[in-house]
Design a protein around this motif. Structure first.
Motif, short mmCIF file in Angstrom:
data_model
loop_
_atom_site.label_atom_id
_atom_site.label_comp_id
_atom_site.label_asym_id
_atom_site.label_seq_id
_atom_site.Cartn_x
_atom_site.Cartn_y
_atom_site.Cartn_z
N MET A 38 66.82 12.92 92.45
CA MET A 38 66.44 12.23 91.21
C MET A 38 66.49 10.72 91.43
O MET A 38 67.44 10.21 92.01
CB MET A 38 67.40 12.61 90.08
CG MET A 38 67.29 14.06 89.62
SD MET A 38 68.39 14.43 88.24
CE MET A 38 69.99 14.04 88.97
N SER A 39 65.49 10.03 90.95
CA SER A 39 65.46 8.58 91.07
C SER A 39 65.67 7.87 89.75
O SER A 39 65.69 6.64 89.71
CB SER A 39 64.13 8.14 91.69
OG SER A 39 63.03 8.61 90.91
N HIS A 40 65.81 8.65 88.66
CA HIS A 40 66.03 8.07 87.33
C HIS A 40 67.19 8.79 86.65
O HIS A 40 67.53 9.92 87.02
CB HIS A 40 64.76 8.20 86.48
CG HIS A 40 63.60 7.42 87.01
ND1 HIS A 40 63.44 6.09 86.74
CD2 HIS A 40 62.57 7.79 87.80
CE1 HIS A 40 62.33 5.65 87.33
NE2 HIS A 40 61.79 6.67 87.99
N PRO A 41 67.79 8.16 85.64
CA PRO A 41 68.91 8.81 84.95
C PRO A 41 68.50 10.12 84.28
O PRO A 41 67.42 10.23 83.70
CB PRO A 41 69.33 7.77 83.90
CG PRO A 41 68.81 6.47 84.40
CD PRO A 41 67.55 6.80 85.14
N GLN A 89 62.50 12.65 88.40
CA GLN A 89 61.95 11.96 89.56
C GLN A 89 60.99 10.85 89.15
O GLN A 89 60.74 9.92 89.93
CB GLN A 89 61.24 12.96 90.47
CG GLN A 89 62.18 13.93 91.16
CD GLN A 89 61.45 15.01 91.94
OE1 GLN A 89 60.21 14.96 92.09
NE2 GLN A 89 62.17 15.99 92.44
N SER A 90 60.48 10.93 87.91
CA SER A 90 59.48 9.94 87.49
C SER A 90 59.87 9.15 86.25
O SER A 90 59.26 8.11 85.98
CB SER A 90 58.14 10.63 87.24
OG SER A 90 58.26 11.65 86.26
N THR A 91 60.88 9.62 85.49
CA THR A 91 61.25 8.92 84.25
C THR A 91 62.68 9.24 83.86
O THR A 91 63.18 10.33 84.19
CB THR A 91 60.31 9.34 83.10
OG1 THR A 91 60.60 8.58 81.92
CG2 THR A 91 60.47 10.82 82.77
N PRO A 92 63.38 8.33 83.19
CA PRO A 92 64.69 8.68 82.64
C PRO A 92 64.55 9.78 81.59
O PRO A 92 63.59 9.81 80.82
CB PRO A 92 65.17 7.37 81.99
CG PRO A 92 64.40 6.30 82.69
CD PRO A 92 63.06 6.91 82.98
N LEU A 146 63.03 22.01 85.89
CA LEU A 146 62.07 21.11 85.24
C LEU A 146 62.69 19.75 84.96
O LEU A 146 62.02 18.72 85.11
CB LEU A 146 61.55 21.75 83.96
CG LEU A 146 60.65 22.98 84.15
CD1 LEU A 146 60.39 23.68 82.81
CD2 LEU A 146 59.34 22.58 84.80
N LEU A 147 63.95 19.73 84.56
CA LEU A 147 64.60 18.44 84.31
C LEU A 147 64.72 17.62 85.59
O LEU A 147 64.51 16.40 85.58
CB LEU A 147 66.00 18.67 83.72
CG LEU A 147 66.05 19.26 82.30
CD1 LEU A 147 67.49 19.54 81.91
CD2 LEU A 147 65.39 18.32 81.29
N GLN A 148 65.05 18.28 86.70
CA GLN A 148 65.12 17.57 87.97
C GLN A 148 63.77 16.97 88.33
O GLN A 148 63.69 15.82 88.79
CB GLN A 148 65.56 18.52 89.08
CG GLN A 148 67.04 18.84 89.08
CD GLN A 148 67.44 19.69 90.27
OE1 GLN A 148 67.10 20.87 90.33
NE2 GLN A 148 68.15 19.09 91.21
N GLY A 187 72.94 15.12 86.92
CA GLY A 187 72.91 14.11 85.88
C GLY A 187 74.29 13.75 85.38
O GLY A 187 75.32 14.06 86.00
N THR A 188 74.33 13.10 84.22
CA THR A 188 75.57 12.66 83.59
C THR A 188 75.73 13.42 82.28
O THR A 188 74.84 13.40 81.44
CB THR A 188 75.52 11.15 83.32
OG1 THR A 188 75.36 10.45 84.56
CG2 THR A 188 76.80 10.68 82.64
N HIS A 189 76.88 14.06 82.12
CA HIS A 189 77.14 14.88 80.93
C HIS A 189 78.07 14.13 79.98
O HIS A 189 79.14 13.66 80.38
CB HIS A 189 77.77 16.20 81.34
CG HIS A 189 76.87 17.05 82.17
ND1 HIS A 189 76.01 17.98 81.62
CD2 HIS A 189 76.65 17.07 83.52
CE1 HIS A 189 75.32 18.56 82.60
NE2 HIS A 189 75.69 18.03 83.75
#
Length: 238
Positions: free
Chosen positions: A1-4, A67-70, A61-63, A93-95
């Motif tokens: 992942m490149s975005h939050p 890759q393209s958007t927070p 899908l979330l992963q 991610g961050t929970h």
């Protein structure tokens, strides 16, 4: 992942939809509204225009989205979701978590759904999720108390952003009234937020509550300990 990829877990009637509305107002996050409960309720979830029928598919899908958007995911803990058994979840991610005192939330939930079960009140499932994340990551997740959020939104949201590593945008603390496409499936539950323009401490009153309804009193007694455990969890940060 490149975005939050940021998750907010909360029991129902916790003001989590107002928080979701604030995150939409920022404009830099794509909002995903209650994908795991959507699978329970209707057999599938819409995640970025794609259909998922299991928690694992939602995570896939979330992963991809991140890759393209927070991405900001808001989920209610009415049920125990199969995604809790996916080993990827804790470190994906961050929970973060949101909690509100159970007395008003139980009455509100019953008003919306008089057939609500004890489990659907949600504090027990929320604590299980919180403790799973905490134990697997050895870090205590960020937890917001709804009472603090509505009393001091600027302070609480700024601290939330600092602790999750995202920019603070004070302009997002106010918004225009109106429905949002993201919560179309559960729109009837969110009419207070639809009519709102920011965080509000307003509380409603209900004919049935824990003081005059034995079943709601039982729900309160069951869930109060989990509420307290969420609020007083000892830090495990490495």
């Amino acid at each position: 992942m490149s975005h939050p990829l940021l998750f907010l877990w909360a029991h129902s009637r916790s003001r989590s939809t107002a928080f979701f509305r604030m995150m939409l107002e920022r404009g830099d996050f794509v909002g995903v509204h209650e994908p795991f409960s959507s699978i329970v309720a209707q057999g599938y979830a819409d995640v970025g225009g794609e259909k998922a029928t299991t928690g694992a598919e939602v995570l896939d899908l979330l992963q991809t989205m991140a890759q393209s958007t927070p991405v900001f995911v808001k989920e209610v803990t009415e049920y125990r979701y199969d995604v809790l058994d996916d080993p990827r979840l804790p470190r994906l991610g961050t929970h973060t978590f949101l909690v509100r005192h159970p007395e008003p939330t139980i009455a509100s939930h019953h008003f919306m759904n008089p057939e609500v079960t004890c489990g659907e009140i949600g504090y027990e499932h929320e604590y299980e999720t919180f403790d799973l994340i905490r134990q697997r990551t050895r870090r205590t997740p960020v937890l917001i108390e709804a009472e603090d959020l509505v009393a001091s939104p600027e302070t609480v949201v700024e601290d939330y952003c600092r602790r999750t590593g995202i920019p603070y945008d004070p302009a997002a603390l106010s918004w225009s009234e109106g429905e949002q496409n993201e919560w179309e499936r559960t729109a009837k539950w969110h009419q207070d937020v639809v009519r709102s323009t920011g965080f509000s401490a307003r509380s409603n009153t209900y004919a049935a509550d824990m003081h005059n309804h034995p079943r709601l009193a039982e729900y309160y007694a069951h869930h109060l300990p989990f509420y307290e455990r969420l609020r007083t969890a000892s830090p495990l940060d490495a």
